[in-house]
Structure formats: structure tokens, C-alpha cells
Design a protein around this motif. Sequence first.
Motif, mmCIF file in Angstrom:
data_model
loop_
_atom_site.group_PDB
_atom_site.id
_atom_site.type_symbol
_atom_site.label_atom_id
_atom_site.label_comp_id
_atom_site.label_asym_id
_atom_site.label_seq_id
_atom_site.Cartn_x
_atom_site.Cartn_y
_atom_site.Cartn_z
ATOM 1 N N GLN A 1 0.841 -1.190 0.000
ATOM 2 C CA GLN A 1 0.000 0.000 0.000
ATOM 3 C C GLN A 1 0.882 1.247 0.000
ATOM 4 O O GLN A 1 1.707 1.426 0.892
ATOM 5 N N PRO A 2 0.739 2.118 -0.996
ATOM 6 C CA PRO A 2 1.549 3.345 -1.023
ATOM 7 C C PRO A 2 1.239 4.239 0.172
ATOM 8 O O PRO A 2 0.156 4.160 0.766
ATOM 9 N N GLY A 3 2.185 5.096 0.501
ATOM 10 C CA GLY A 3 1.997 6.025 1.604
ATOM 11 C C GLY A 3 1.029 7.143 1.256
ATOM 12 O O GLY A 3 0.713 7.380 0.083
ATOM 13 N N ALA A 4 0.587 7.849 2.280
ATOM 14 C CA ALA A 4 -0.408 8.910 2.089
ATOM 15 C C ALA A 4 0.107 10.012 1.161
ATOM 16 O O ALA A 4 -0.636 10.520 0.313
ATOM 17 N N ARG A 5 1.370 10.392 1.312
ATOM 18 C CA ARG A 5 1.924 11.445 0.452
ATOM 19 C C ARG A 5 2.000 10.992 -0.997
ATOM 20 O O ARG A 5 1.748 11.784 -1.917
ATOM 21 N N GLU A 6 2.355 9.728 -1.203
ATOM 22 C CA GLU A 6 2.416 9.201 -2.567
ATOM 23 C C GLU A 6 1.026 9.188 -3.204
ATOM 24 O O GLU A 6 0.874 9.524 -4.386
ATOM 25 N N ILE A 7 0.030 8.805 -2.429
ATOM 26 C CA ILE A 7 -1.342 8.779 -2.938
ATOM 27 C C ILE A 7 -1.803 10.185 -3.297
ATOM 28 O O ILE A 7 -2.426 10.410 -4.348
ATOM 29 N N GLU A 8 -1.489 11.141 -2.442
ATOM 30 C CA GLU A 8 -1.901 12.520 -2.701
ATOM 31 C C GLU A 8 -1.234 13.058 -3.967
ATOM 32 O O GLU A 8 -1.875 13.723 -4.796
ATOM 33 N N ALA A 9 0.057 12.770 -4.125
ATOM 34 C CA ALA A 9 0.761 13.202 -5.334
ATOM 35 C C ALA A 9 0.182 12.523 -6.570
ATOM 36 O O ALA A 9 0.052 13.141 -7.636
ATOM 37 N N ALA A 10 -0.195 11.255 -6.426
ATOM 38 C CA ALA A 10 -0.780 10.521 -7.546
ATOM 39 C C ALA A 10 -2.136 11.101 -7.925
ATOM 40 O O ALA A 10 -2.459 11.235 -9.114
ATOM 41 N N GLU B 1 -9.524 5.753 -5.889
ATOM 42 C CA GLU B 1 -8.485 5.330 -4.947
ATOM 43 C C GLU B 1 -7.574 4.281 -5.576
ATOM 44 O O GLU B 1 -6.351 4.322 -5.408
ATOM 45 N N ASP B 2 -8.164 3.348 -6.309
ATOM 46 C CA ASP B 2 -7.361 2.304 -6.947
ATOM 47 C C ASP B 2 -6.476 2.877 -8.056
ATOM 48 O O ASP B 2 -5.324 2.456 -8.223
ATOM 49 N N ILE B 3 -7.007 3.820 -8.813
ATOM 50 C CA ILE B 3 -6.207 4.448 -9.867
ATOM 51 C C ILE B 3 -5.035 5.212 -9.253
ATOM 52 O O ILE B 3 -3.892 5.107 -9.714
ATOM 53 N N ALA B 4 -5.305 5.958 -8.190
ATOM 54 C CA ALA B 4 -4.239 6.713 -7.527
ATOM 55 C C ALA B 4 -3.176 5.780 -6.951
ATOM 56 O O ALA B 4 -1.972 6.044 -7.060
ATOM 57 N N ALA B 5 -3.611 4.675 -6.345
ATOM 58 C CA ALA B 5 -2.654 3.715 -5.780
ATOM 59 C C ALA B 5 -1.800 3.094 -6.877
ATOM 60 O O ALA B 5 -0.592 2.872 -6.699
ATOM 61 N N ALA B 6 -2.406 2.814 -8.029
ATOM 62 C CA ALA B 6 -1.652 2.248 -9.151
ATOM 63 C C ALA B 6 -0.619 3.244 -9.664
ATOM 64 O O ALA B 6 0.523 2.875 -9.958
ATOM 65 N N VAL B 7 -1.008 4.505 -9.770
ATOM 66 C CA VAL B 7 -0.069 5.540 -10.213
ATOM 67 C C VAL B 7 1.085 5.675 -9.220
ATOM 68 O O VAL B 7 2.257 5.752 -9.612
ATOM 69 N N ALA B 8 0.765 5.682 -7.936
ATOM 70 C CA ALA B 8 1.808 5.807 -6.913
ATOM 71 C C ALA B 8 2.779 4.635 -6.972
ATOM 72 O O ALA B 8 4.003 4.809 -6.889
ATOM 73 N N THR B 9 2.244 3.437 -7.132
ATOM 74 C CA THR B 9 3.083 2.237 -7.210
ATOM 75 C C THR B 9 3.993 2.278 -8.432
ATOM 76 O O THR B 9 5.201 2.041 -8.344
ATOM 77 N N GLY B 10 3.414 2.571 -9.580
ATOM 78 C CA GLY B 10 4.197 2.596 -10.809
ATOM 79 C C GLY B 10 5.235 3.699 -10.829
ATOM 80 O O GLY B 10 6.354 3.508 -11.326
ATOM 81 N N THR B 11 4.885 4.843 -10.273
ATOM 82 C CA THR B 11 5.827 5.959 -10.230
ATOM 83 C C THR B 11 7.044 5.606 -9.384
ATOM 84 O O THR B 11 8.191 5.890 -9.755
ATOM 85 N N ARG B 12 6.800 4.965 -8.248
ATOM 86 C CA ARG B 12 7.923 4.567 -7.394
ATOM 87 C C ARG B 12 8.789 3.517 -8.090
ATOM 88 O O ARG B 12 10.023 3.571 -8.023
ATOM 89 N N ALA B 13 8.157 2.570 -8.765
ATOM 90 C CA ALA B 13 8.912 1.519 -9.453
ATOM 91 C C ALA B 13 9.802 2.100 -10.544
ATOM 92 O O ALA B 13 10.982 1.735 -10.666
ATOM 93 N N SER B 14 9.259 3.005 -11.346
ATOM 94 C CA SER B 14 10.054 3.614 -12.413
ATOM 95 C C SER B 14 11.211 4.426 -11.846
ATOM 96 O O SER B 14 12.312 4.438 -12.409
#
Length: 227
Positions: free
Chosen positions: A21-30, A99-112
Amino acid sequence: MHNPATHSAVSDAFVALAAAQPGAREIEAARSAVTNARRCAAQPREASPLNEMLGQATDARLRAWQLGAALATLDAGSTATPVIAAALALGESIEATEEDIAAAVATGTRASARLGAAVDDEAFRARWNVAATLGIVGATLAAARLLGLDALRTRHALGIAATQAAGLARNAGEAMGALETGKAAADAIEAALLAKHGFTSAAASIDGRRGLAALMAYRFDAGAITA
């Protein structure tokens, strides 16, 4: 030295990241990134060969290609661009929650970003479109998360994406440069869908012998991904 083993600690790390689960700041940025992408998508489309070819695209892959290319004209070097385009296009097509779209963006952004830390340097940027070649990996993880792929299928999706990583630095500033980045978003969705339906790939397609890092980068710091 690149790991030639059939098992991949790098793929394992990315799979674990996709499940976390991405962190709150990552979700907000996403969320902010998704909002900005929607604004971009709502703007009247400028005449371009890609827009003429795709028209009013409805397929998630074509929409991701179109949106990714549009976003790339605003931030050509960001590895998050294919991630945002893929997650938004696929998420809307399967009616995922915000929420799911934001979590996916946060996850992918961190991975890249982690993959970039592992391979990116002046020599890499001199040859490759960083947004396309690295962003496709994060975009694939975002798509895999939205599709609910299990660990094995997520590993295969990463391998399928790695073999499609492409884009030349020489095209920077040209229409082709943006098209490369948009296509990375489309290819990421395709990779996740292929894996979902049973297509397989080598376990160490990113860090293995003759894998993405070995063939495209002068250096590879696996610890930037696995730590």
C-alpha cells in the motif's frame, strides 16, 4: 555484474512493491497527477499524425498511447508519464475506483524511479528515451495492480514489458519522442493483459544476462531496487 539466474530478486522486489500500500503522500501526489492528466485529456487535441490515426480512441491501449503522447509534450523526461497514462486509461476502462487508480499511479511511479536509480546516468540518457524505456516498467506494475494480477502473472508482465522497452534519445523534441512515451503506456497495458491471459516470459528479463539492464545500460545497481 548482471545476474544470469532464472530467479530474479529485482522482479521479486517489484512484485512486492505492486502488492504494498503506497503512503499517504504518494497517494496525494498521484491524485494530483491524475487530475492534471484529465485536464490535459480534456483540452482540444492539436493536429498531429497520432491523433489523426487514433481519432476518438476507446480501447484502453489506444487511449493510453494518445494520452501518454500528450502528457509527454508537457514533461518529456518524466518516467511517471507512461504510468499515469496507462493507469488512467486502463482504470477508467475497467471502472476502477479513484483510490485504486491513484494507488496504481503511486506504485508505478515509485517503481520507475527505482529502476531509474539503478540504471540512469548520462550515458543512458545519451542513447535512450528515459520516459519510455524506464517508464514502461512502472506502467506495467500499475496495470498489473489494477487488473489484480497475482505474483506469478505480475512477474511475467514485467518480462513482457522489458522486451518492449524502447525509444531513442535522438527523437527528443520530435513528434516521435512523444509517440515513444505514449506507446510505452500502451505496451504496458498490453503486457499486463497478455500475462493475465497466460503469456509467460523469462524470470530475469530486467536484471538477467541479456536482459534489459545488461543490454541497455552501462551500469546496473540492483540494490536501488531491492533495498
